[in-house]
Design a protein around this motif. Sequence first.
Motif, PDB file in Angstrom:
ATOM      1  N   LEU A   1       0.820  -1.212   0.000  1.00 43.87           N
ATOM      2  CA  LEU A   1       0.000   0.000   0.000  1.00 43.87           C
ATOM      3  C   LEU A   1       0.855   1.264   0.000  1.00 43.87           C
ATOM      4  O   LEU A   1       1.896   1.326   0.641  1.00 43.87           O
ATOM      5  CB  LEU A   1      -0.911   0.032   1.230  1.00 43.87           C
ATOM      6  CG  LEU A   1      -2.035  -1.000   1.320  1.00 43.87           C
ATOM      7  CD1 LEU A   1      -2.842  -0.755   2.584  1.00 43.87           C
ATOM      8  CD2 LEU A   1      -2.934  -0.942   0.094  1.00 43.87           C
TER       9      LEU A   1
ATOM     10  N   LEU B   1       0.593   5.030   1.322  1.00 42.60           N
ATOM     11  CA  LEU B   1      -0.189   5.761   2.304  1.00 42.60           C
ATOM     12  C   LEU B   1       0.129   7.247   2.265  1.00 42.60           C
ATOM     13  O   LEU B   1       1.276   7.644   2.025  1.00 42.60           O
ATOM     14  CB  LEU B   1       0.096   5.233   3.712  1.00 42.60           C
ATOM     15  CG  LEU B   1      -0.263   3.784   4.002  1.00 42.60           C
ATOM     16  CD1 LEU B   1       0.226   3.398   5.391  1.00 42.60           C
ATOM     17  CD2 LEU B   1      -1.768   3.573   3.890  1.00 42.60           C
TER      18      LEU B   1
ATOM     19  N   LEU C   1      -3.884   5.431   8.155  1.00 43.63           N
ATOM     20  CA  LEU C   1      -4.228   4.013   8.067  1.00 43.63           C
ATOM     21  C   LEU C   1      -4.906   3.584   9.358  1.00 43.63           C
ATOM     22  O   LEU C   1      -4.422   3.884  10.449  1.00 43.63           O
ATOM     23  CB  LEU C   1      -2.959   3.171   7.851  1.00 43.63           C
ATOM     24  CG  LEU C   1      -3.109   1.651   7.934  1.00 43.63           C
ATOM     25  CD1 LEU C   1      -3.956   1.120   6.781  1.00 43.63           C
ATOM     26  CD2 LEU C   1      -1.735   0.969   7.938  1.00 43.63           C
TER      27      LEU C   1
ATOM     28  N   LEU D   1     -10.154   8.678   8.725  1.00 40.13           N
ATOM     29  CA  LEU D   1      -9.117   8.726   7.692  1.00 40.13           C
ATOM     30  C   LEU D   1      -8.945  10.120   7.098  1.00 40.13           C
ATOM     31  O   LEU D   1      -9.914  10.849   6.883  1.00 40.13           O
ATOM     32  CB  LEU D   1      -9.461   7.751   6.569  1.00 40.13           C
ATOM     33  CG  LEU D   1      -9.580   6.280   6.954  1.00 40.13           C
ATOM     34  CD1 LEU D   1     -10.095   5.472   5.768  1.00 40.13           C
ATOM     35  CD2 LEU D   1      -8.240   5.739   7.447  1.00 40.13           C
TER      36      LEU D   1
ATOM     37  N   GLY E   1      -7.457   9.988   1.015  1.00 39.64           N
ATOM     38  CA  GLY E   1      -6.494   9.012   0.521  1.00 39.64           C
ATOM     39  C   GLY E   1      -6.073   7.978   1.552  1.00 39.64           C
ATOM     40  O   GLY E   1      -5.317   7.056   1.233  1.00 39.64           O
ATOM     41  N   GLY E   2      -6.562   8.130   2.788  1.00 40.82           N
ATOM     42  CA  GLY E   2      -6.221   7.178   3.835  1.00 40.82           C
ATOM     43  C   GLY E   2      -6.920   5.848   3.635  1.00 40.82           C
ATOM     44  O   GLY E   2      -7.922   5.743   2.925  1.00 40.82           O
ATOM     45  N   ARG E   3      -6.416   4.823   4.302  1.00 34.62           N
ATOM     46  CA  ARG E   3      -6.899   3.455   4.097  1.00 34.62           C
ATOM     47  C   ARG E   3      -7.428   2.853   5.404  1.00 34.62           C
ATOM     48  O   ARG E   3      -6.836   3.030   6.474  1.00 34.62           O
ATOM     49  CB  ARG E   3      -5.771   2.557   3.604  1.00 34.62           C
ATOM     50  CG  ARG E   3      -4.984   3.085   2.428  1.00 34.62           C
ATOM     51  CD  ARG E   3      -5.696   2.912   1.117  1.00 34.62           C
ATOM     52  NE  ARG E   3      -4.798   3.173   0.012  1.00 34.62           N
ATOM     53  CZ  ARG E   3      -4.618   2.363  -1.031  1.00 34.62           C
ATOM     54  NH1 ARG E   3      -5.254   1.219  -1.097  1.00 34.62           N
ATOM     55  NH2 ARG E   3      -3.796   2.700  -2.012  1.00 34.62           N
TER      56      ARG E   3
ATOM     57  N   GLY F   1     -15.938   6.971  -0.269  1.00 29.20           N
ATOM     58  CA  GLY F   1     -14.698   6.377  -0.759  1.00 29.20           C
ATOM     59  C   GLY F   1     -14.983   5.106  -1.540  1.00 29.20           C
ATOM     60  O   GLY F   1     -16.130   4.805  -1.860  1.00 29.20           O
TER      61      GLY F   1
ATOM     62  N   GLY G   1     -14.226   0.848  -1.867  1.00 26.71           N
ATOM     63  CA  GLY G   1     -13.803  -0.304  -1.087  1.00 26.71           C
ATOM     64  C   GLY G   1     -13.994  -1.601  -1.837  1.00 26.71           C
ATOM     65  O   GLY G   1     -14.659  -1.653  -2.877  1.00 26.71           O
TER      66      GLY G   1
ATOM     67  N   THR H   1     -10.983  -3.638   2.372  1.00 22.71           N
ATOM     68  CA  THR H   1     -10.073  -2.521   2.079  1.00 22.71           C
ATOM     69  C   THR H   1     -10.902  -1.335   1.607  1.00 22.71           C
ATOM     70  O   THR H   1     -11.710  -1.468   0.682  1.00 22.71           O
ATOM     71  CB  THR H   1      -9.051  -2.908   0.992  1.00 22.71           C
ATOM     72  OG1 THR H   1      -8.367  -4.096   1.367  1.00 22.71           O
ATOM     73  CG2 THR H   1      -8.035  -1.789   0.791  1.00 22.71           C
TER      74      THR H   1
ATOM     75  N   THR I   1     -10.655   2.996   0.798  1.00 25.38           N
ATOM     76  CA  THR I   1      -9.829   4.187   0.624  1.00 25.38           C
ATOM     77  C   THR I   1     -10.731   5.413   0.626  1.00 25.38           C
ATOM     78  O   THR I   1     -11.684   5.506  -0.172  1.00 25.38           O
ATOM     79  CB  THR I   1      -9.050   4.146  -0.696  1.00 25.38           C
ATOM     80  OG1 THR I   1      -8.269   2.945  -0.744  1.00 25.38           O
ATOM     81  CG2 THR I   1      -8.125   5.354  -0.814  1.00 25.38           C
ATOM     82  N   ARG I   2     -10.454   6.352   1.524  1.00 29.86           N
ATOM     83  CA  ARG I   2     -11.256   7.556   1.586  1.00 29.86           C
ATOM     84  C   ARG I   2     -11.022   8.421   0.347  1.00 29.86           C
ATOM     85  O   ARG I   2      -9.877   8.564  -0.123  1.00 29.86           O
ATOM     86  CB  ARG I   2     -10.945   8.361   2.837  1.00 29.86           C
ATOM     87  CG  ARG I   2     -11.809   9.609   2.969  1.00 29.86           C
ATOM     88  CD  ARG I   2     -11.616  10.343   4.261  1.00 29.86           C
ATOM     89  NE  ARG I   2     -12.339  11.605   4.239  1.00 29.86           N
ATOM     90  CZ  ARG I   2     -12.335  12.492   5.211  1.00 29.86           C
ATOM     91  NH1 ARG I   2     -11.652  12.261   6.313  1.00 29.86           N
ATOM     92  NH2 ARG I   2     -13.019  13.614   5.103  1.00 29.86           N
TER      93      ARG I   2
END
Length: 257
Positions: free
Chosen positions: A40, A42, A112, A136, A139-141, A185, A187, A249, A251-252
């Motif tokens: 990943l 981050l 993260l 998040l 772009g955070g996970r 986001g 997922g 998973t 991602t914002r």
Amino acid sequence: MSPRKRRIRAAFSAAATGYDAVAGMQERVADGLAARLAGLTLPPGPVLEIGCGTGLLTRRLPALVGPGRALLATDLSPAMLAQARARLPDAGIAFAAMDGEAPALAEGSCALVVSSLAAQWFGDLGAALARLARLLVPGGRLVLTLPGAGSFAEWTAAHRRLGYQPGTPDFPAADRLRALLPPGGAGRIDSETLIETHADGLAFVRAVAALGAAVPRPGHRPLAPGALRRVIATLGAPCRLSWVIHTLTFTRAGDPA
């Protein structure tokens, strides 16, 4: 904290010192999650781990997320945290007792949020996922694993063959978990089936108890000792148990700062 949550905390606290000796599948899942995290990218920002337990995943995080990043490992059980802290005294990781369903952190503060085999204990999984996603940064996970529908199918079948109802939690099917993906986001859900082998059914039951994972689903009435012995005998020897592991998973949306 709800009575059920207190019961879960007490069970895992009682299991803390002997947990690693019986946590073969938990370590295997942590290994797989670590491999996913290694790939990943981050954005800048801290890392939050929910349900760190004795640190099976925690000990891998510093190398996975890179130097100079703040790491906070949390668990509902102070006894589990004590084990993790004692095993990672110089890793630069902060530890805190925290309910993963109600994280005491500001929204938009984490690059993260990660969790290995803890989310199955949440009382309201959809609401918890939404809260974690709001932590998040753009772009955070959010990356977590949990057992899915079909886990311990052999245990369920042994009960039903004898006319009993198992106390196994209602693990989500992949489609249901996909429907719980948070807004704001993108997922995905990936699933795999892993097999765990025990000498016999009794060894399996003892391992579950030693892990602190014997708290049944809400409303379940435990079997009488004789009925439980019949279920254990039905499992046979060796005893093979299936784990359906979902990896979520998310991602914002938004460009990282």
